[in-house]
Design an enzyme around this catalytic site. Sequence first.
Site, PDB file in Angstrom:
ATOM      1  CG  ASP A 100       2.572  -3.633   6.193  1.00  0.00           C
ATOM      2  OD1 ASP A 100       2.281  -3.479   4.907  1.00  0.00           O
ATOM      3  OD2 ASP A 100       3.106  -4.787   6.577  1.00  0.00           O
ATOM      4  CG  HIS A 102      11.438   2.212   3.001  1.00  0.00           C
ATOM      5  ND1 HIS A 102      10.776   2.059   1.927  1.00  0.00           N
ATOM      6  CD2 HIS A 102      12.635   2.371   2.820  1.00  0.00           C
ATOM      7  CE1 HIS A 102      11.501   2.057   0.822  1.00  0.00           C
ATOM      8  NE2 HIS A 102      13.049   2.251   1.278  1.00  0.00           N
ATOM      9  CB  CYS A 127      12.327  12.429  20.006  1.00  0.00           C
ATOM     10  SG  CYS A 127      12.625  14.033  20.647  1.00  0.00           S
TER      11      CYS A 127
HETATM   12  N1  APR Z   1       1.214  -9.662  -5.728  1.00  0.00           N
HETATM   13  C1  APR Z   1       2.502  -9.503  -6.294  1.00  0.00           C
HETATM   14  N2  APR Z   1       2.919  -8.094  -6.821  1.00  0.00           N
HETATM   15  C2  APR Z   1       1.783  -7.104  -6.700  1.00  0.00           C
HETATM   16  C3  APR Z   1       0.568  -7.357  -6.151  1.00  0.00           C
HETATM   17  C4  APR Z   1       0.334  -8.872  -5.746  1.00  0.00           C
HETATM   18  N3  APR Z   1      -1.010  -9.133  -5.147  1.00  0.00           N
HETATM   19  N4  APR Z   1      -0.416  -6.099  -6.362  1.00  0.00           N
HETATM   20  C5  APR Z   1       0.581  -5.318  -6.602  1.00  0.00           C
HETATM   21  N5  APR Z   1       1.922  -5.760  -7.044  1.00  0.00           N
HETATM   22  C6  APR Z   1       3.241  -5.284  -7.557  1.00  0.00           C
HETATM   23  C7  APR Z   1       2.775  -4.277  -8.439  1.00  0.00           C
HETATM   24  O1  APR Z   1       2.759  -4.628  -9.714  1.00  0.00           O
HETATM   25  C8  APR Z   1       3.868  -3.148  -8.437  1.00  0.00           C
HETATM   26  O2  APR Z   1       5.149  -3.679  -9.184  1.00  0.00           O
HETATM   27  O3  APR Z   1       3.837  -4.409  -6.370  1.00  0.00           O
HETATM   28  C9  APR Z   1       4.369  -3.255  -6.845  1.00  0.00           C
HETATM   29  C10 APR Z   1       4.085  -2.205  -5.901  1.00  0.00           C
HETATM   30  O4  APR Z   1       4.556  -1.404  -6.229  1.00  0.00           O
HETATM   31  P1  APR Z   1       4.909   0.332  -5.551  1.00  0.00           P
HETATM   32  O5  APR Z   1       3.419   0.756  -5.325  1.00  0.00           O
HETATM   33  O6  APR Z   1       5.717   1.169  -6.267  1.00  0.00           O
HETATM   34  O7  APR Z   1       5.175   0.231  -4.184  1.00  0.00           O
HETATM   35  P2  APR Z   1       6.830  -0.352  -3.625  1.00  0.00           P
HETATM   36  O8  APR Z   1       7.816  -0.908  -4.530  1.00  0.00           O
HETATM   37  O9  APR Z   1       6.578  -0.824  -2.115  1.00  0.00           O
HETATM   38  O10 APR Z   1       7.363   1.168  -3.400  1.00  0.00           O
HETATM   39  C11 APR Z   1       8.668   1.381  -2.725  1.00  0.00           C
HETATM   40  O11 APR Z   1       8.322   3.816  -2.601  1.00  0.00           O
HETATM   41  O12 APR Z   1       6.772   5.221  -2.033  1.00  0.00           O
HETATM   42  C12 APR Z   1       7.897   4.641  -1.531  1.00  0.00           C
HETATM   43  O13 APR Z   1       8.533   4.327   0.622  1.00  0.00           O
HETATM   44  C13 APR Z   1       7.681   3.898  -0.503  1.00  0.00           C
HETATM   45  O14 APR Z   1       8.260   1.746   0.024  1.00  0.00           O
HETATM   46  C14 APR Z   1       7.834   2.443  -0.594  1.00  0.00           C
HETATM   47  C15 APR Z   1       8.702   2.526  -1.821  1.00  0.00           C
END
Ligand code: APR
Length: 235
Positions: free
Chosen positions: A94, A109, A117
């Site tokens: 985003d 990412h 392309c």
């Molecule tokens: N404030 C702080 N932390 C939060 C909040 C919040 N309001 N809401 C959720 N979280 C935390 C969750 O507890 C979790 O540990 O954010 C984390 C989100 O984890 P994921 O869903 O695994 O996302 P992310 O770590 O960004 O994933 C990494 O994986 O799928 C691939 O490419 C994708 O960039 C992504 C990468």
Amino acid sequence: MRKYKNIVILTGAGISAESGLATFRSEDGLWNKHRVEDVATIEAFYRNPDYVHEFYNEMRPELFNAQPNAAHKAITVLQEKYPANISVVTQNVDTLHEKAGNKNVYHIHGQINQMRCLNCGHVFETWGEFSSEDVCENCGIAAVLKPNIVFFGEDLLYMDKVDNLLRTCDLFLSVGTSGVVYPAAGFVQIAKMFGADTYEFNMEKTSNNRMFDEHIYGPAGTTLPEFVNKLLAEK
Ligand code: APR
């Protein structure tokens, strides 16, 4: 606290959760609704490009309309008022960091508002919808445009720059990431190895939490502004 000179802020989907955007691995997360193998690998893209385009075509308007929250905005305040080099290394596709006015943002990412392309490497900005019918504006070839998003198994973007930032930072903050996806989950170790203080901001304990010196639990929209105020009070 030390007077920091070089700060790296690694962010994940959790920093955008309070802006109404789904994370990946929570109960109602994206990877509980879609199979990674169907929408986030290059094999999936070659196998069924329009299915993959549809997934990102649906995501694009939601991300276009999303607004930054207090956590994104706190980074802008820190960059404006704290005397240090402050970079944002984000796993998020985003553009909420930019919308909040953050500078030095590296989308390792990729970004939802870019297409790449596969034939000539041309990258362009767009919030439009795409299919395998679309033609690259640069080389004129069809069926070669891919969302400029790093699929699993693909190389990250900006890693030369990011690697250098990790080796020279004295403060490393990780905000809203579960720490399960490498190489991003290993960034804390590099920063720590080169002497940085390391803080983790999350709603809960993560899988690589033992790597961090400090843990700040709670919604980033609350904890990060508080931490920034503390840093500014002690600058
Ligand atoms: N404030 C702080 N932390 C939060 C909040 C919040 N309001 N809401 C959720 N979280 C935390 C969750 O507890 C979790 O540990 O954010 C984390 C989100 O984890 P994921 O869903 O695994 O996302 P992310 O770590 O960004 O994933 C990494 O994986 O799928 C691939 O490419 C994708 O960039 C992504 C990468």
